[in-house]
Design a protein around this motif. Structure first.
Motif, mmCIF file in Angstrom:
data_model
loop_
_atom_site.group_PDB
_atom_site.id
_atom_site.type_symbol
_atom_site.label_atom_id
_atom_site.label_comp_id
_atom_site.label_asym_id
_atom_site.label_seq_id
_atom_site.Cartn_x
_atom_site.Cartn_y
_atom_site.Cartn_z
ATOM 1 N N ARG A 132 0.831 -1.210 0.000
ATOM 2 C CA ARG A 132 0.000 0.000 0.000
ATOM 3 C C ARG A 132 0.862 1.255 0.000
ATOM 4 N NH1 ARG A 132 -3.144 0.459 5.779
ATOM 5 N NH2 ARG A 132 -1.552 -0.475 7.082
ATOM 6 N N TYR A 150 -3.671 3.021 -8.145
ATOM 7 C CA TYR A 150 -4.536 2.073 -7.463
ATOM 8 C C TYR A 150 -4.637 0.734 -8.164
ATOM 9 C CZ TYR A 150 -6.796 2.615 -3.094
ATOM 10 O OH TYR A 150 -7.031 2.578 -1.768
ATOM 11 N N SER A 153 -2.569 -1.737 -6.465
ATOM 12 C CA SER A 153 -3.130 -2.213 -5.213
ATOM 13 C C SER A 153 -4.204 -3.273 -5.455
ATOM 14 C CB SER A 153 -3.711 -1.025 -4.448
ATOM 15 O OG SER A 153 -4.583 -1.456 -3.466
ATOM 16 N N ARG A 157 -4.312 -7.128 -4.339
ATOM 17 C CA ARG A 157 -5.410 -7.607 -3.513
ATOM 18 C C ARG A 157 -5.990 -8.911 -4.076
ATOM 19 N NH1 ARG A 157 -8.919 -9.901 -2.041
ATOM 20 N NH2 ARG A 157 -10.997 -9.388 -1.303
ATOM 21 N N LYS A 216 -18.382 3.956 -4.511
ATOM 22 C CA LYS A 216 -17.635 4.538 -3.403
ATOM 23 C C LYS A 216 -16.870 5.781 -3.846
ATOM 24 C CE LYS A 216 -17.212 0.292 -0.754
ATOM 25 N NZ LYS A 216 -16.348 -0.854 -0.439
ATOM 26 N N ARG A 224 -7.753 13.075 -4.217
ATOM 27 C CA ARG A 224 -8.484 12.558 -3.075
ATOM 28 C C ARG A 224 -7.680 12.840 -1.823
ATOM 29 N NH1 ARG A 224 -6.850 7.038 -1.742
ATOM 30 N NH2 ARG A 224 -8.934 6.155 -1.766
ATOM 31 N N ILE A 227 -5.472 8.944 4.376
ATOM 32 C CA ILE A 227 -5.280 8.871 5.824
ATOM 33 C C ILE A 227 -3.830 8.559 6.159
ATOM 34 C CG2 ILE A 227 -7.623 8.329 6.606
ATOM 35 C CD1 ILE A 227 -6.712 5.329 6.574
ATOM 36 N N ASN B 103 -9.282 -3.205 -1.285
ATOM 37 C CA ASN B 103 -8.056 -2.818 -0.593
ATOM 38 C C ASN B 103 -7.455 -4.012 0.129
ATOM 39 O OD1 ASN B 103 -7.757 0.370 -0.554
ATOM 40 N ND2 ASN B 103 -9.916 -0.175 -0.560
ATOM 41 N N ILE B 104 -6.179 -3.879 0.470
ATOM 42 C CA ILE B 104 -5.505 -5.005 1.114
ATOM 43 C C ILE B 104 -5.810 -5.033 2.612
ATOM 44 C CG2 ILE B 104 -3.252 -6.084 1.518
ATOM 45 C CD1 ILE B 104 -2.336 -4.533 -1.055
ATOM 46 N N TYR B 105 -5.896 -3.869 3.230
ATOM 47 C CA TYR B 105 -6.120 -3.809 4.671
ATOM 48 C C TYR B 105 -7.517 -3.303 5.009
ATOM 49 C CZ TYR B 105 -1.094 -4.476 4.902
ATOM 50 O OH TYR B 105 0.159 -4.993 4.746
ATOM 51 N N GLU B 107 -8.593 -1.336 7.393
ATOM 52 C CA GLU B 107 -8.640 0.103 7.653
ATOM 53 C C GLU B 107 -8.722 0.896 6.343
ATOM 54 O OE1 GLU B 107 -5.664 2.770 10.332
ATOM 55 O OE2 GLU B 107 -4.773 1.379 8.889
ATOM 56 N N ASP B 108 -7.905 0.505 5.361
ATOM 57 C CA ASP B 108 -7.903 1.202 4.072
ATOM 58 C C ASP B 108 -9.234 1.031 3.350
ATOM 59 O OD1 ASP B 108 -5.368 1.765 4.705
ATOM 60 O OD2 ASP B 108 -4.412 0.605 3.114
ATOM 61 N N GLU B 109 -9.837 -0.141 3.551
ATOM 62 C CA GLU B 109 -11.112 -0.409 2.896
ATOM 63 C C GLU B 109 -12.180 0.550 3.423
ATOM 64 O OE1 GLU B 109 -11.463 -2.839 0.435
ATOM 65 O OE2 GLU B 109 -13.284 -1.653 0.164
ATOM 66 N N ALA B 111 -11.641 3.387 4.824
ATOM 67 C CA ALA B 111 -11.268 4.766 4.496
ATOM 68 C C ALA B 111 -11.443 5.079 3.009
ATOM 69 C CB ALA B 111 -9.813 5.009 4.892
ATOM 70 N N PHE B 112 -11.499 4.016 2.184
ATOM 71 C CA PHE B 112 -11.463 4.172 0.733
ATOM 72 C C PHE B 112 -12.491 5.173 0.195
ATOM 73 C CE2 PHE B 112 -12.641 2.550 -3.575
ATOM 74 C CZ PHE B 112 -11.429 2.757 -4.203
ATOM 75 N N GLN B 125 -10.503 9.203 10.093
ATOM 76 C CA GLN B 125 -10.058 8.371 11.219
ATOM 77 C C GLN B 125 -11.197 8.163 12.210
ATOM 78 O OE1 GLN B 125 -7.501 6.679 11.285
ATOM 79 N NE2 GLN B 125 -5.784 7.672 10.263
ATOM 80 N N ILE B 128 -13.602 5.648 10.667
ATOM 81 C CA ILE B 128 -13.110 4.266 10.686
ATOM 82 C C ILE B 128 -13.425 3.643 12.042
ATOM 83 C CG2 ILE B 128 -11.046 2.804 10.670
ATOM 84 C CD1 ILE B 128 -9.751 4.800 8.780
ATOM 85 N N VAL B 145 -7.588 -8.116 4.343
ATOM 86 C CA VAL B 145 -8.952 -8.464 3.987
ATOM 87 C C VAL B 145 -9.078 -9.934 3.569
ATOM 88 C CG1 VAL B 145 -10.736 -8.088 2.255
ATOM 89 C CG2 VAL B 145 -9.664 -6.138 3.359
ATOM 90 N N SER B 160 -17.537 -0.362 5.215
ATOM 91 C CA SER B 160 -16.915 0.453 4.168
ATOM 92 C C SER B 160 -17.929 1.320 3.432
ATOM 93 C CB SER B 160 -16.173 -0.437 3.169
ATOM 94 O OG SER B 160 -17.082 -1.096 2.325
#
Lengths: 257, 592
Positions: A132, A150, A153, A157, A216, A224, A227, B103-105, B107-109, B111-112, B125, B128, B145, B160
């Motif tokens: 990431r 992306y 990523s 995934r 989304k 964008r 975080i 997303n891989i994590y 949290e990122d999902e 936040a996406f 934050q 989340i 994930v 999400s």
């Protein structure tokens, strides 16, 4: 096999380095190994990389060998080929009609070490870099539009999911009686047979994925918020400055010498 | 309920996909009020999913096609808004948990979406934390994930979309791939989101037993338009039979009520939940079912020899966790066995051993008394046929008839261009007829409907001489009609003497068709016996997170402490009712 080459979270110097600095290091190192064609400088570069892997990235030697053995076997074949094929002047060894020259051995060793160096440095990059962060580095530091960044990523995934599915399909078809048949026509048929189900489910999955991403707000705006931010720490600065300096010095040496 | 403002207003909406002539949604009008809980049902392919996607503008903005009419959601005209504007009003979760998490994590999902919508990082934050907390997944922020279970993935999926702060949450068949416990967890979560956080919720579901009590309204869709829309009890009472004909699951107690009505029983309140049925059926001093002798349904199988025996089987996953822990059991020839347990309890690992997909060590698994350790997978296919979870994975040709005879062709070592003997073609056509696939014999297997694919995968896995058939979740995602048809076929094969072993989560189907059960929990075999004894044992049900069939709950409630054996199917219940507790027969015929 594929699982060996992935990110392992750990505490190390190389883990602390941001992807951009690491990329600069990787590029400088890869260029450096192409400056020389002889064994000794290549061996020094190899030694440095190997030491970095063990010392700075804290990779275990056993792990390195596990990742290396395929490339070692390949290198060995390549090495032997080089020894016989590359012409030279100084005779080194002779068995009957086979003659081995010093220059060819020197060159073969250099080429082989070059491959190993590139391989180990790439391994260090992959194992110490969170995927990431690569995406973030691309879009935040290298200003690649996030829609492209992306894609990496997303690929990362879905690789495990696809791998898993491919394994299932293989067994499922074996049970149906699919056997490896000879002849290119049968081989082609086998390939089609295997690819089609994988393709079908991928297409279906991609459709759902793109719909959800769209819903989304993906791609709705040019930029964008994030975080997480990629920061270049002192470890990163040290690494890339050192890499660029080394490359410059080596280039000058080559030109002068 | 006081009439609140409507949040969704659809007026004369018609939609046609690109390159299609017939409209999938035809002149649809309805409205949904703020805070409502809507349940939408309909046969597969009726347009439910398309309607969901029309509400947030995916249709037609992303998928193209032609839309006529008006949809107002949360004050926005969907046809004139962009998809991103709708995302802060409607959050949508789909069936394929894997596909919708990009997303891989974790949290990122979560936040996406807000990141895409340019929300400030500090606010993200907070979201989340809040959203993961709402779905009960706090502490999973930095987990990957793809390492999560199906239920956990769907919860992350919900979080999400909650992070965009929508008012409406739509779940389009989101529990279809989950085990019963995970499904129940998702329903419980929906209840909390609805009651405590005030979300307006719309759920598209196949199995509504555990959901119907939450719904304010049911909307029934068929061929692109609504045929019924109203209070659940009224809808089930008036349209229940029609729903069953359309292939939709209705609550088991409602199915029972229709049977009882046929016999002259009348209800004040038509039952849709176990509670309802209990109040309608209890007689103060006279239990509805009297205690009876054990039915001993399994006797028929018990004189048969063991066909498969497993002795102290252990298995470790490559990562070191114990998948199977000292498993021992045997299966009798001609038995019909269900393997039950939550996902991840070791069921699939177990049947892979039986088939030899995972090689068992020496002296662990015996087929007709002979150790299978040395046999190749290819050799095992002579004795056992194995139907995979996803039928597409097993498709190897591009024509249905070819598919049905492929294994036999391979046995004769025929190449692609060799001529196929007539008797093989004949037998293929014969089995296609038996499985109701004859009409489709020239089609491409990938183009069949979900139910047809499943049936084809069963036909094509079964070559005549195999005595054992193993099926891995054969009814997942099928509607009532297709699932029932598949189980009926299994029963027929079973009556022809084949031994059937099946992993299945559909407890209503299992209780109706299956004879024995093996129950797995965290790699242990915790039950091995008659399916009728399962629900007499609360401890086992709880350990394995089994959801008791509604009919069994009802029977127990009506006859507390009196039943020596569970009543687990409608037929049994009816049987007991008709017999009124007299010496009962031993065979329960299946009314169809």
């Amino acid at each position: 096999m594929a699982m060996t080459f992935q990110y392992y979270p750990k505490e190390s110097f190389m883990h602390k380095v941001d992807p951009v600095s690491k990329l600069i290091w990787l590029v400088c190192l890869s260029l450096s190994v192409f400056i020389f064609n002889t064994a000794i400088p290549e061996f020094i570069l190899f030694l440095i990389t190997f030491t970095m892997a063990v010392g700075l990235a804290r990779l275990k030697i056993a792990f390195l060998l596990k990742g290396l053995w395929v490339i070692l076997v390949f290198s060995l074949g390549f090495f032997i080929l080089q020894v016989f094929m590359v012409p030279g002047q100084t005779l080194w060894m002779e068995w009957g009609s086979i003659r081995i020259y010093q220059e060819s051995v020197n060159f073969a060793v250099a080429i082989t070490l070059r491959m190993l160096t590139i391989f180990i440095s790439s391994l260090i990059f992959v194992v110490t870099t969170d995927p990431r962060d690569i995406v973030l580095a691309l879009s935040q530091k290298l200003k690649v539009p996030y829609r492209f960044a992306y894609a990496i990523s997303i690929a990362l995934r879905f690789i495990p999911t696809l791998e898993e599915e491919a394994r299932v399909i293989e067994t499922a078809q074996m049970i149906r009686g699919v056997r490896k048949q000879k002849g290119w026509k049968n081989k082609l048929e086998n390939m089609k047979r295997f690819t089609l189900p994988l393709l079908m489910s991928s297409i279906r999955r991609v459709q759902v994925t793109s719909i959800t991403m769209e819903a989304k707000g993906y791609g709705a705006y040019k930029d964008r918020t994030y975080i997480r931010h990629i920061r270049i720490l002192k470890e990163g600065t040290i690494l890339y400055v050192a890499s660029i300096c080394t490359l410059s010095i080596l280039t000058i040496l080559k030109i002068v010498g | 309920m006081t009439q609140k403002a409507s949040l969704i207003d659809v007026k004369h909406y018609t939609y046609t996909y690109e390159d299609e002539e017939r409209a999938v949604l035809q002149d649809i009008s309805f409205s949904i009020h703020e805070g409502e809980f809507i349940l939408m049902v309909g046969p597969s392919g009726c347009g439910k999913s398309t309607l969901c996607q029309a509400l947030n503008g995916i249709v037609p903005h992303v998928l193209g096609g032609e839309a006529v009419g008006e949809i107002i959601v949360d004050g926005k005209n969907v046809l004139e808004s962009e998809v991103k504007d709708m995302s802060e009003s409607i959050g949508m979760v789909f069936q394929d948990a894997d596909a919708q998490l990009c997303n891989i994590y974790v949290e990122d999902e979560v936040a996406f979406a807000p990141e895409n919508l340019r929300v400030e990082p500090d606010e993200i934050q907070r979201r989340i934390k809040d959203c993961l907390n709402k779905v009960g997944m706090s502490g999973y922020e930095s987990r990957k994930v793809f390492e999560l279970s199906g239920g956990q993935k769907q919860k992350v999926g919900i979080a999400s979309v909650l992070s965009m702060k929508p008012k409406i949450l739509i779940l389009d068949n989101a529990t279809a791939n989950l085990d019963p416990q995970a499904t129940k967890d998702i329903f419980t979560l929906l209840k909390e989101l609805h009651e405590q956080h005030g979300y307006t919720i719309m759920v598209v579901e196949n199995k509504i037993d555990d959901l119907i009590h939450l719904a304010d309204r049911i909307m029934v869709m068929e061929q692109g338009s609504f045929i019924a829309n109203g209070d659940p009890r009224t809808i089930i009472r008036e349209y229940g039979k029609q729903l069953m004909e359309m292939g939709i699951w209705i609550p088991e107690v409602s199915e029972l009520a229709f049977q009882l009505e046929k016999m002259g029983y009348s209800f004040k309140h038509f039952p849709i939940t176990v509670e309802d049925a209990y109040h309608e059926l209890k007689y103060p001093n006279q239990p509805f079912l009297k205690p009876r002798r054990k039915l001993q349904l399994s006797e028929k199988a018990s004189d048969e020899p063991d066909i498969l025996t497993v002795n102290n089987l252990n298995y470790l996953y490559p990562n070191g966790t114990k998948a199977l822990n000292n498993i021992s059991f045997s299966i009798k020839k001609g038995d019909f066995v269900a393997i039950l347990g939550t996902n991840g309890s070791g069921k699939t690992t177990l049947i892979k051993h039986l088939m030899g997909i995972i090689k068992p060590p020496k002296g662990k698994i015996f087929l007709r008394g002979e150790d299978i350790a040395k046999r190749s997978l290819h050799d095992m296919t002579k004795d056992i046929s194995y139907v995979f979870q996803n039928p597409e994975h097993q498709f190897v040709t591009d024509q249905v008839l070819e598919e049905s005879i492929y294994s036999q062709k391979m046995k004769l070592n025929l190449s692609i261009n060799d001529e196929v003997p007539n008797d093989i073609i004949e037998s293929g056509l014969q089995s296609l007829k038996q499985f109701n696939l004859y009409e489709a014999k020239d089609k491409n297997p990938f183009m069949l409907s979900g139910g047809e694919k499943r049936r084809l995968s069963v036909v094509s896995s079964i070559a005549s001489e195999q005595e054992i058939i193993i099926l891995d979740e054969p009814t997942t995602g099928l509607d009532f009609a297709s699932a029932t048809r598949l189980l009926k076929l299994c029963k027929e094969l079973n009556e022809q003497g084949k031994t059937i072993i099946m992993i299945n989560h559909d407890i209503r189907l299992i209780c109706r068709w299956v004879r024995s059960a093996l129950i797995m929990q965290q790699g242990h075999l915790i039950f091995n016996g008659d399916i009728h004894d399962v629900f007499q044992n609360d401890e086992i049900c709880e350990k394995a997170s089994l959801i008791e069939p509604p009919i069994s709950k009802l029977a127990k409630k009506l006859n507390p402490g009196l039943l020596t054996e569970s009543v687990i199917s409608i037929n049994q219940f009816m049987h007991g009712y008709m017999m009124g507790g007299e010496e009962s027969g031993h065979d329960i015929s299946v009314l169809s």
